[in-house]
Write an enzyme that holds these catalytic residues in place. Structure first.
Site, mmCIF file in Angstrom:
data_model
loop_
_atom_site.group_PDB
_atom_site.id
_atom_site.type_symbol
_atom_site.label_atom_id
_atom_site.label_comp_id
_atom_site.label_asym_id
_atom_site.label_seq_id
_atom_site.Cartn_x
_atom_site.Cartn_y
_atom_site.Cartn_z
ATOM 1 N N LYS A 195 -57.752 31.972 101.551
ATOM 2 C CA LYS A 195 -57.131 31.155 102.617
ATOM 3 C C LYS A 195 -56.326 32.033 103.569
ATOM 4 O O LYS A 195 -55.555 32.883 103.124
ATOM 5 C CB LYS A 195 -56.255 30.059 101.999
ATOM 6 C CG LYS A 195 -55.711 29.096 103.033
ATOM 7 C CD LYS A 195 -55.244 27.813 102.408
ATOM 8 C CE LYS A 195 -54.643 26.867 103.439
ATOM 9 N NZ LYS A 195 -55.633 26.450 104.447
ATOM 10 N N HIS A 223 -53.218 27.667 96.870
ATOM 11 C CA HIS A 223 -54.624 27.720 97.302
ATOM 12 C C HIS A 223 -55.271 29.025 96.873
ATOM 13 O O HIS A 223 -54.588 29.994 96.522
ATOM 14 C CB HIS A 223 -54.720 27.601 98.825
ATOM 15 C CG HIS A 223 -54.582 26.201 99.342
ATOM 16 N ND1 HIS A 223 -53.368 25.639 99.604
ATOM 17 C CD2 HIS A 223 -55.514 25.244 99.601
ATOM 18 C CE1 HIS A 223 -53.544 24.392 100.028
ATOM 19 N NE2 HIS A 223 -54.834 24.131 100.025
ATOM 20 N N GLY A 249 -61.188 19.351 111.219
ATOM 21 C CA GLY A 249 -60.538 19.680 109.952
ATOM 22 C C GLY A 249 -59.935 21.064 109.915
ATOM 23 O O GLY A 249 -59.195 21.390 108.986
ATOM 24 N N THR A 250 -60.253 21.884 110.929
ATOM 25 C CA THR A 250 -59.751 23.254 110.966
ATOM 26 C C THR A 250 -58.225 23.268 110.921
ATOM 27 O O THR A 250 -57.580 22.483 111.625
ATOM 28 C CB THR A 250 -60.230 23.959 112.262
ATOM 29 O OG1 THR A 250 -61.642 23.833 112.329
ATOM 30 C CG2 THR A 250 -59.827 25.412 112.291
ATOM 31 N N GLY A 294 -70.229 27.725 106.391
ATOM 32 C CA GLY A 294 -69.003 27.972 105.618
ATOM 33 C C GLY A 294 -68.938 27.128 104.351
ATOM 34 O O GLY A 294 -69.836 26.326 104.075
HETATM 35 P P1 NAD Z 1 -65.098 29.282 105.617
HETATM 36 O O1 NAD Z 1 -64.577 30.587 106.100
HETATM 37 O O2 NAD Z 1 -65.897 29.229 104.346
HETATM 38 O O3 NAD Z 1 -66.011 28.609 106.754
HETATM 39 C C1 NAD Z 1 -65.727 28.657 108.133
HETATM 40 C C2 NAD Z 1 -67.049 28.832 108.865
HETATM 41 O O4 NAD Z 1 -66.792 28.781 110.263
HETATM 42 C C3 NAD Z 1 -67.700 30.189 108.561
HETATM 43 O O5 NAD Z 1 -69.071 30.032 108.227
HETATM 44 C C4 NAD Z 1 -67.516 30.942 109.873
HETATM 45 O O6 NAD Z 1 -68.567 31.874 110.126
HETATM 46 C C5 NAD Z 1 -67.514 29.794 110.880
HETATM 47 N N1 NAD Z 1 -66.915 30.169 112.162
HETATM 48 C C6 NAD Z 1 -65.796 30.895 112.374
HETATM 49 N N2 NAD Z 1 -65.585 31.072 113.687
HETATM 50 C C7 NAD Z 1 -66.599 30.415 114.306
HETATM 51 C C8 NAD Z 1 -66.930 30.223 115.669
HETATM 52 N N3 NAD Z 1 -66.209 30.778 116.660
HETATM 53 N N4 NAD Z 1 -68.029 29.488 115.973
HETATM 54 C C9 NAD Z 1 -68.797 28.958 114.997
HETATM 55 N N5 NAD Z 1 -68.537 29.123 113.675
HETATM 56 C C10 NAD Z 1 -67.450 29.835 113.346
HETATM 57 O O7 NAD Z 1 -63.841 28.312 105.521
HETATM 58 P P2 NAD Z 1 -63.741 26.846 104.887
HETATM 59 O O8 NAD Z 1 -63.111 26.942 103.539
HETATM 60 O O9 NAD Z 1 -65.038 26.130 105.036
HETATM 61 O O10 NAD Z 1 -62.624 26.211 105.840
HETATM 62 C C11 NAD Z 1 -62.828 26.120 107.239
HETATM 63 C C12 NAD Z 1 -61.583 25.519 107.892
HETATM 64 O O11 NAD Z 1 -61.406 24.184 107.421
HETATM 65 C C13 NAD Z 1 -60.272 26.250 107.555
HETATM 66 O O12 NAD Z 1 -59.420 26.175 108.679
HETATM 67 C C14 NAD Z 1 -59.718 25.451 106.383
HETATM 68 O O13 NAD Z 1 -58.330 25.591 106.240
HETATM 69 C C15 NAD Z 1 -60.103 24.061 106.830
HETATM 70 N N6 NAD Z 1 -60.203 23.072 105.761
HETATM 71 C C16 NAD Z 1 -59.763 21.817 106.066
HETATM 72 C C17 NAD Z 1 -59.896 20.808 105.144
HETATM 73 C C18 NAD Z 1 -59.488 19.410 105.534
HETATM 74 O O14 NAD Z 1 -59.660 18.467 104.736
HETATM 75 N N7 NAD Z 1 -58.983 19.210 106.759
HETATM 76 C C19 NAD Z 1 -60.446 21.054 103.886
HETATM 77 C C20 NAD Z 1 -60.891 22.357 103.597
HETATM 78 C C21 NAD Z 1 -60.770 23.355 104.555
#
Ligand code: NAD
Length: 259
Positions: A147, A143, A85-86, A12
């Site tokens: 998102k 955002h 972080g999710t 991701g």
């Molecule tokens: P993204 O969609 O680019 O990446 C998520 C990845 O997780 C994808 O590659 C997807 O295929 C994978 N995934 C989904 N379900 C899965 C599963 N069951 N098993 C394994 N892999 C799985 O999203 P992103 O922008 O990288 O963000 C991911 C999460 O992190 C979101 O919830 C986002 O809000 C959060 N986030 C948090 C912070 C923080 O600082 N806490 C910062 C940025 C993003």
């Protein structure tokens, strides 16, 4: 750290940056997991979270809210630390995270940037000083169009910080997504507004507005690498900590702000 760090969601947006930042911080990257059929160049892909948990000392997890319960069980069973972080995790997922934290150390933050972490600590102090009866608290976030959850986890974190500062529960005073004939603003409400457009990485403003003055605290992230470096810092910090639920404020030594 004997085994190294694993990444859930390694293909991701965040996962790819973490795969760069883990070795950049001098730590070993064991590999990661992603959805079946997803390609991730140059890194080892494990079959599932249980396999990854067995191979790593700590898993950095940036996936999807639907994974929370499965990941909580697998990481707790393996005794592997969890940097989570999710965002958008529901109450059943949150309960699973809290249960896991009885057995493993978990750093859970809606936003791993140092700037936002400091903003959360300041928000709580400001709310304690500016009485709810006089100062309306509003949180505006913006955002990128991809998102999937709103308001953002960071916005909710800010709301919780304000609620803590005021000694109330956010659930009781939260007001989001106003539309139509809403009636006047209830006293003490904490309001949320979410904008979605283009490729904005993340912008948050917390406004306190009275009849006589406005005070706003704003943060703008323009490179998501700031979240990745913060998450790796949390992963290095959490190694060897006793089981428990920790916040990024703990990692930065700011105290308070427990999720
Ligand atoms: P993204 O969609 O680019 O990446 C998520 C990845 O997780 C994808 O590659 C997807 O295929 C994978 N995934 C989904 N379900 C899965 C599963 N069951 N098993 C394994 N892999 C799985 O999203 P992103 O922008 O990288 O963000 C991911 C999460 O992190 C979101 O919830 C986002 O809000 C959060 N986030 C948090 C912070 C923080 O600082 N806490 C910062 C940025 C993003």
């Amino acid at each position: 750290m004997d085994k190294g760090m694993g990444i859930a969601g390694i293909a991701g947006r965040m996962g790819r940056l973490l795969a760069e930042e883990v070795p950049a911080a001098g730590a070993r990257l064991v590999g990661g997991i992603d959805r079946p059929g997803t390609a991730a160049a140059g890194v080892r892909l494990f079959a599932d979270i249980a396999d990854l948990a067995a191979a790593a000392d700590v898993v950095l997890d940036f996936t999807h809210a639907a994974t929370a319960i499965t990941h909580a069980k697998a990481l707790a069973a393996a005794g592997t630390a969890w940097v989570l972080g999710t965002t958008g995790i529901d109450s059943a997922g949150e309960a699973a995270v809290r249960r896991a934290a009885e057995r493993i150390p978990v750093v859970w933050a809606p936003n791993f940037s140092a700037g936002v972490t400091l903003m959360l600590a300041l928000a709580e102090r400001m709310a304690a000083v500016l009485p709810a009866a006089q100062y309306d608290a509003e949180i505006v976030e913006m955002h990128h169009r991809q998102k999937v959850d709103a308001p953002s986890g960071t916005a909710i974190g800010l709301g919780e910080a304000v609620a803590r500062g005021r000694g109330v529960s956010l659930a009781e005073v939260r007001q989001s997504g106003r539309d139509g004939h809403t009636g006047p603003r209830p006293p003490g409400a904490i309001g949320f507004a979410a904008l979605r457009a283009g490729q904005v990485v993340g912008e948050h403003t917390l406004l306190f507005a009275s009849d006589t003055e406005h005070l706003a605290l704003s943060h703008r992230a323009f490179d998501r690498r700031t979240f990745a470096t913060g998450a790796v810092r949390a992963a290095l910090w959490v190694e060897g900590k006793p089981p428990g639920l920790y916040a990024m404020t703990d990692v930065l030594g700011l105290g308070g702000g427990r999720p």
